[in-house]
Motif scaffolding. Structure first.
Motif, PDB file in Angstrom:
ATOM      1  N   ASP A 135       0.720  -1.230  -0.034  1.00 34.44           N
ATOM      2  CA  ASP A 135       0.031  -0.120  -0.070  1.00 34.44           C
ATOM      3  C   ASP A 135       0.847   1.284  -0.025  1.00 34.44           C
ATOM      4  OD1 ASP A 135      -2.552   1.228   0.065  1.00 34.44           O
ATOM      5  OD2 ASP A 135      -2.449   1.569   2.149  1.00 34.44           O
ATOM      6  N   ARG A 136       2.000   1.227   0.941  1.00 36.52           N
ATOM      7  CA  ARG A 136       2.651   2.580   1.063  1.00 36.52           C
ATOM      8  C   ARG A 136       3.638   2.868  -0.370  1.00 36.52           C
ATOM      9  NH1 ARG A 136       6.581   2.128   5.767  1.00 36.52           N
ATOM     10  NH2 ARG A 136       6.145  -0.147   5.253  1.00 36.52           N
ATOM     11  N   LEU A 137       3.839   1.761  -0.856  1.00 32.72           N
ATOM     12  CA  LEU A 137       4.749   1.876  -2.201  1.00 32.72           C
ATOM     13  C   LEU A 137       3.536   2.392  -3.335  1.00 32.72           C
ATOM     14  CD1 LEU A 137       7.019   1.282  -3.950  1.00 32.72           C
ATOM     15  CD2 LEU A 137       6.304  -0.972  -4.580  1.00 32.72           C
ATOM     16  N   MET A 138       2.613   1.809  -3.336  1.00 34.30           N
ATOM     17  CA  MET A 138       1.286   2.365  -4.232  1.00 34.30           C
ATOM     18  C   MET A 138       1.181   3.713  -4.042  1.00 34.30           C
ATOM     19  SD  MET A 138       0.380  -0.811  -5.596  1.00 34.30           S
ATOM     20  CE  MET A 138      -1.320  -0.901  -6.039  1.00 34.30           C
ATOM     21  N   ALA A 139       1.216   3.999  -2.917  1.00 37.07           N
ATOM     22  CA  ALA A 139       0.807   5.494  -2.488  1.00 37.07           C
ATOM     23  C   ALA A 139       1.839   6.479  -2.973  1.00 37.07           C
ATOM     24  CB  ALA A 139       0.630   5.714  -1.170  1.00 37.07           C
ATOM     25  N   ILE A 185      -1.882   0.214 -16.339  1.00 36.04           N
ATOM     26  CA  ILE A 185      -0.698  -0.342 -16.253  1.00 36.04           C
ATOM     27  C   ILE A 185      -0.753  -1.639 -16.015  1.00 36.04           C
ATOM     28  CG2 ILE A 185       0.537   1.769 -15.025  1.00 36.04           C
ATOM     29  CD1 ILE A 185      -0.221   0.304 -12.462  1.00 36.04           C
ATOM     30  N   ALA A 186      -1.981  -2.133 -15.951  1.00 38.37           N
ATOM     31  CA  ALA A 186      -2.263  -3.984 -15.674  1.00 38.37           C
ATOM     32  C   ALA A 186      -1.464  -4.636 -16.843  1.00 38.37           C
ATOM     33  CB  ALA A 186      -3.704  -4.150 -15.908  1.00 38.37           C
ATOM     34  N   PRO A 187      -1.492  -4.290 -18.180  1.00 35.71           N
ATOM     35  CA  PRO A 187      -0.766  -5.134 -18.813  1.00 35.71           C
ATOM     36  C   PRO A 187       0.689  -5.384 -18.599  1.00 35.71           C
ATOM     37  CG  PRO A 187      -2.082  -3.534 -20.000  1.00 35.71           C
ATOM     38  CD  PRO A 187      -2.210  -3.227 -18.679  1.00 35.71           C
ATOM     39  N   LEU A 188       1.238  -4.553 -17.903  1.00 33.42           N
ATOM     40  CA  LEU A 188       2.683  -4.569 -17.443  1.00 33.42           C
ATOM     41  C   LEU A 188       2.979  -5.607 -16.294  1.00 33.42           C
ATOM     42  CD1 LEU A 188       3.667  -1.040 -17.454  1.00 33.42           C
ATOM     43  CD2 LEU A 188       4.590  -2.762 -18.917  1.00 33.42           C
ATOM     44  N   MET A 189       2.058  -5.954 -15.666  1.00 31.15           N
ATOM     45  CA  MET A 189       1.964  -7.252 -14.721  1.00 31.15           C
ATOM     46  C   MET A 189       2.220  -8.468 -15.428  1.00 31.15           C
ATOM     47  SD  MET A 189       1.682  -5.747 -11.803  1.00 31.15           S
ATOM     48  CE  MET A 189       1.950  -4.142 -11.975  1.00 31.15           C
ATOM     49  N   THR A 190       3.231  -9.185 -15.270  1.00 30.54           N
ATOM     50  CA  THR A 190       3.669 -10.216 -16.095  1.00 30.54           C
ATOM     51  C   THR A 190       2.520 -11.487 -16.000  1.00 30.54           C
ATOM     52  OG1 THR A 190       5.871  -9.859 -15.601  1.00 30.54           O
ATOM     53  CG2 THR A 190       5.317 -12.174 -16.378  1.00 30.54           C
ATOM     54  N   CYS A 191       1.667 -11.448 -17.242  1.00 35.13           N
ATOM     55  CA  CYS A 191       0.667 -12.603 -16.885  1.00 35.13           C
ATOM     56  C   CYS A 191       1.167 -13.991 -17.442  1.00 35.13           C
ATOM     57  CB  CYS A 191      -0.586 -12.331 -18.077  1.00 35.13           C
ATOM     58  SG  CYS A 191       0.222 -12.308 -19.741  1.00 35.13           S
ATOM     59  N   SER A 192       0.396 -14.900 -17.024  1.00 25.69           N
ATOM     60  CA  SER A 192       0.783 -16.288 -17.113  1.00 25.69           C
ATOM     61  C   SER A 192       1.139 -16.674 -18.556  1.00 25.69           C
ATOM     62  CB  SER A 192      -0.178 -17.215 -16.497  1.00 25.69           C
ATOM     63  OG  SER A 192      -1.408 -17.266 -17.348  1.00 25.69           O
ATOM     64  N   ALA A 193       0.564 -15.831 -19.672  1.00 25.07           N
ATOM     65  CA  ALA A 193       0.627 -16.281 -21.079  1.00 25.07           C
ATOM     66  C   ALA A 193       2.104 -15.941 -21.395  1.00 25.07           C
ATOM     67  CB  ALA A 193      -0.227 -15.434 -21.935  1.00 25.07           C
ATOM     68  N   ARG A 194       3.017 -15.037 -20.700  1.00 23.78           N
ATOM     69  CA  ARG A 194       4.377 -14.734 -20.879  1.00 23.78           C
ATOM     70  C   ARG A 194       5.313 -15.952 -20.422  1.00 23.78           C
ATOM     71  NH1 ARG A 194       2.453  -9.387 -19.122  1.00 23.78           N
ATOM     72  NH2 ARG A 194       3.132  -7.712 -20.427  1.00 23.78           N
ATOM     73  N   LEU A 195       4.901 -16.676 -19.275  1.00 20.65           N
ATOM     74  CA  LEU A 195       5.814 -17.677 -18.997  1.00 20.65           C
ATOM     75  C   LEU A 195       6.201 -18.417 -19.961  1.00 20.65           C
ATOM     76  CD1 LEU A 195       6.958 -18.456 -16.191  1.00 20.65           C
ATOM     77  CD2 LEU A 195       4.986 -19.861 -15.672  1.00 20.65           C
ATOM     78  N   ALA A 242       8.423  -2.759 -11.790  1.00 23.14           N
ATOM     79  CA  ALA A 242       8.996  -1.711 -11.796  1.00 23.14           C
ATOM     80  C   ALA A 242       8.545  -0.711 -13.034  1.00 23.14           C
ATOM     81  CB  ALA A 242      10.605  -1.657 -11.917  1.00 23.14           C
ATOM     82  N   GLY A 243       8.419  -1.498 -14.198  1.00 21.97           N
ATOM     83  CA  GLY A 243       7.926  -0.645 -15.280  1.00 21.97           C
ATOM     84  C   GLY A 243       6.597   0.101 -14.924  1.00 21.97           C
ATOM     85  N   ALA A 244       5.521  -0.800 -14.352  1.00 19.99           N
ATOM     86  CA  ALA A 244       4.355  -0.333 -14.110  1.00 19.99           C
ATOM     87  C   ALA A 244       4.147   0.716 -13.061  1.00 19.99           C
ATOM     88  CB  ALA A 244       3.745  -1.573 -13.483  1.00 19.99           C
ATOM     89  N   MET A 245       5.156   0.533 -12.259  1.00 15.45           N
ATOM     90  CA  MET A 245       5.090   1.623 -11.066  1.00 15.45           C
ATOM     91  C   MET A 245       5.664   3.308 -11.823  1.00 15.45           C
ATOM     92  SD  MET A 245       4.057   0.377  -8.261  1.00 15.45           S
ATOM     93  CE  MET A 245       3.089  -0.926  -9.094  1.00 15.45           C
ATOM     94  N   ILE A 246       6.502   3.147 -12.549  1.00 15.85           N
ATOM     95  CA  ILE A 246       7.169   4.298 -13.043  1.00 15.85           C
ATOM     96  C   ILE A 246       6.014   4.752 -14.120  1.00 15.85           C
ATOM     97  CG2 ILE A 246       8.783   5.015 -14.730  1.00 15.85           C
ATOM     98  CD1 ILE A 246      10.740   2.925 -13.451  1.00 15.85           C
ATOM     99  N   ALA A 247       5.585   3.819 -14.852  1.00 13.59           N
ATOM    100  CA  ALA A 247       4.284   4.246 -15.803  1.00 13.59           C
ATOM    101  C   ALA A 247       3.266   5.152 -14.925  1.00 13.59           C
ATOM    102  CB  ALA A 247       3.794   3.163 -16.584  1.00 13.59           C
ATOM    103  N   ALA A 248       2.934   4.235 -13.760  1.00 14.67           N
ATOM    104  CA  ALA A 248       1.950   4.866 -13.190  1.00 14.67           C
ATOM    105  C   ALA A 248       2.230   6.574 -12.559  1.00 14.67           C
ATOM    106  CB  ALA A 248       1.617   4.044 -11.826  1.00 14.67           C
ATOM    107  N   LEU A 249       3.423   6.468 -12.042  1.00 16.00           N
ATOM    108  CA  LEU A 249       4.014   7.737 -11.522  1.00 16.00           C
ATOM    109  C   LEU A 249       3.909   8.876 -12.732  1.00 16.00           C
ATOM    110  CD1 LEU A 249       5.245   8.811  -8.855  1.00 16.00           C
ATOM    111  CD2 LEU A 249       7.551   8.500  -9.961  1.00 16.00           C
TER     112      LEU A 249
END
Ligand code: GTP
Ligand code: MG
Length: 616
Positions: free
Chosen positions: A316-320, A361-371, A407-414
């Motif tokens: 939560d803190r990181l997200m904030a 930013i949801a698509p930046l989370m590594t989905c199982s199709a990338r595995l 990390a990419g998602a967090m930077i993108a969110a920022l």
């Protein structure tokens, strides 16, 4: 002399059961619900003392302290201190505590008691505490706090008569205590809350003690994140180390089938479709089932034990910090399985800009199709080496790819929160579930569902796209001396795209795989496998496993660039379609496609050229 009591007020932390108590004491029907922040304004009703005298009872919004941080907390403060215009200061304050959460609730309680006003404590929710194996001593608590303590169960109307009697006598006690207590700071109150709680515990089952100790460690602001990171690290190590024997066995099975078909059937296009298209292509994806299952095994265990909610709490803190609320955590977490349910889960986010950012930013989370994509490249190019301390290099790289996505998602969110989705982050408070051991049945069911989803994708979308690609790869037929892929429609098309992706180290075959991979990321694997099977000059070559083909045809910088590409690329049409539905238009999905492709291109380029410069 005692004067008649005319007013009393219920105060306490959010979700302590104040409104439930108010309803029970006055017969009113205030809204109560199991989340903090239900009551947001003052409500008054009439309760009767045992003497028959009526008292006006005020239900107040929950509060963490007398320093107001939100408008509803300010109401509480003004009423308690008698600063509310047109309203008398309450004669008695009824402090409501959640017995199962005593330590936390005692902090504010001390602050209220320090005011020196007549106070009665309602030790509420004792039923829940007892269910969890915690038995408290109200006498010890009363002694420590210096005010009467009445155990209650608001929703079962237990302890109400005693509470009303204590309110009736409260003024008397107050006169025995003319001086307000010394004023403590917040840290001292916390320490004292801990000591008082420890002193009031009559018995605590081993389990309850274990759970609170676990929380102290797992939610510790320093140890917690380190443990979370360590756990994830172990998970990715296990994905490789644990799956390899099973994946090898599956691969051998596919090869055996392929050999069987070749031996039994005379050479023909149908035989080629079976071996090159279906067995090589679809088979190359299916062999990653063990990896998927191991990953989901850990995710399911973390969810079932109650650890996942704690991870959300830690995050939560990181997200904030990047302008997102903790509410985005669950949608983002489900995006690790697949961005589609993740994007749909953002419906629970009330703030439209919060929600939009989360969707983007949801698509930046590594989905199982990338595995499968990651796993095939890692297995082929990253040596299965120990980097010391039993840590495998392959698992480390996989972990790194997931972390890069986050990390990419967090930077993108920022960046998004400062530009296109500007706005302030909203707060988030979460109740943590109890720790539990997962049941074998639930785990088995969860794994079965994941396996089914994966195999169904392989049997439908991946199968179809691979067959279509195989057809495009086989026509028109090559003339003598020409490679079939070079001659084919697909090869011709790919030559066009290859010009665009050459600067980032991609070859024609990758360009060829990227187009069908828009249907689903795993198709990148099946496409490469089919392409190499078609392009091989003889049966023996075409039967070689994809990993060997890759090793023979790609350089390491190209392989690394390909991995970097897949961390960011929006290679999934269904995700785009869901984003369109959830944002009611093409504007945001269009934006999403553009910024993710741009990121993928840049990341792959940087990776490729850095790797070349390093001489890899
Ligand atoms: N088991 C049990 N549940 C209770 C008890 N008292 C309240 N609850 C439940 O706890 C939840 C919170 O109760 P509320 O009365 O809404 O809490 P509140 O203190 O008014 O909360 P805010 O208005 O948000 O400050 C509800 O789901 C109640 O049904 C109790 O003594 N035992
Ligand atoms: Mg309430």
């Amino acid at each position: 002399m005692t004067k008649a009591i005319r007013t009393a007020a219920l105060v306490g932390n959010p979700n302590a059961g104040k409104s439930a108590l108010f309803n029970a004491l006055t017969g009113a029907r205030q809204k109560i619900a199991n989340y903090p922040g239900v009551t947001v304004e003052r409500k008054a009703g009439r309760m009767l003392l045992p003497s028959g005298e009526p008292v006006e009872l005020v239900d107040l919004p929950g509060s963490y302290g007398l320093d107001p941080t939100s408008p509803d907390e300010a109401v509480t403060r003004r009423v308690i201190l008698g600063e509310m215009e047109g309203e008398a200061r309450p004669d008695v304050l009824i402090v409501v505590l959640d017995a199962s959460n005593l330590e936390q609730h005692l902090v504010f309680a001390q602050e209220v008691i320090e005011l020196g006003r007549p106070v009665v404590v309602s030790l509420n929710m004792v039923d829940l505490a007892e269910r969890d194996g915690l038995v408290l001593d109200p006498g010890a608590l009363a002694e420590a706090l210096g005010v009467p303590v009445i155990p209650t169960v608001a929703v079962r109307r237990r302890g109400l008569v005693e509470l009303a009697a204590a309110v009736g006598e409260a003024e008397l006690h107050a006169e025995d205590r003319p001086h307000p207590q010394p004023h403590l700071g917040q840290p001292e109150r916390r320490l004292r809350a801990h000591a008082i709680t420890a002193g009031a515990i009559l018995s605590e089952t081993r389990r309850h003690r274990l759970h609170s100790r676990l929380d102290r460690v797992l939610l510790n602001p320093w140890a917690g994140p380190i443990i979370l990171l360590g756990l994830l690290f172990v998970v990715f190590q296990a994905v490789f180390a644990g799956a390899t024997p099973f994946a090898d066995a599956l691969e051998a099975g596919v090869a055996l089938l392929s050999d069987g078909v070749r031996a039994e059937m005379p050479p023909s296009l149908v035989r080629d479709l079976l071996t090159e298209g279906i067995l090589s292509g679809v088979g190359s994806v299916v062999v990653f089932l063990p990896q998927i299952l191991i990953l989901f095994f850990f995710i399911l265990v973390m969810e079932a034990t109650g650890y996942m909610a704690r991870a959300a709490f830690l995050m939560d803190r990181l997200m904030a910090g990047v302008g997102l609320s903790g509410r985005s955590f669950i949608p983002l977490l489900s995006s690790f399985a697949c961005a589609i349910p993740g994007i749909m889960a953002t419906r629970s986010i009330a703030d439209p800009k919060d929600r939009l950012t989360t969707i983007l930013i949801a698509p930046l989370m590594t989905c199982s199709a990338r595995l499968p994509v990651y796993a095939v490249i890692i297995a082929a190019f990253i040596p299965n080496r120990n980097v010391g301390g039993g840590v495998g290099l392959q698992g480390l790289v996989l972990f790194g790819l997931y972390v890069t996505g986050i990390a990419g998602a967090m930077i993108a969110a920022l960046a998004l929160r400062r530009s296109v989705t500007k706005g302030a982050a909203s707060g988030f408070i979460m109740e943590l579930p109890k720790y539990q051991l997962p049941t074998v049945k639930d785990l088995a069911l969860g794994l079965w569902q994941r396996a089914w989803i994966f195999l169904r994708r392989a049997g439908t979308i991946i199968f179809t796209v691979t067959v279509v690609l195989w057809l495009l790869l086989n026509f028109p037929r090559a003339t003598d001396g020409q490679n079939q892929v070079d001659a084919s429609i697909a090869g011709q098309l790919a030559n066009g795209l290859a010009v665009v992706v050459e600067p980032i180290g991609f070859n024609r075959d990758i360009a060829l795989a990227l187009i069908p991979a828009m249907a689903a990321r795993e198709v990148a694997v099946s496409s490469l496998a089919t392409t190499y099977a078609v392009s091989a000059s003889d049966d023996e070559q075409s039967a070689r496993a994809l990993g060997d083909q890759l090793k023979a045809r790609w350089t390491l910088p190209t392989a690394l660039a390909f991995l970097a590409w897949f961390v960011f690329a929006p290679q999934c049409l269904s995700t785009i379609a869901v984003a369109r539905r959830e944002t009611n238009g093409w504007k945001w999905p269009g934006f999403m496609l553009l910024y993710l492709f741009a990121l993928a291109y840049i990341a792959a380029g940087i990776t490729y050229w850095s790797a070349v410069a390093l001489g890899l």
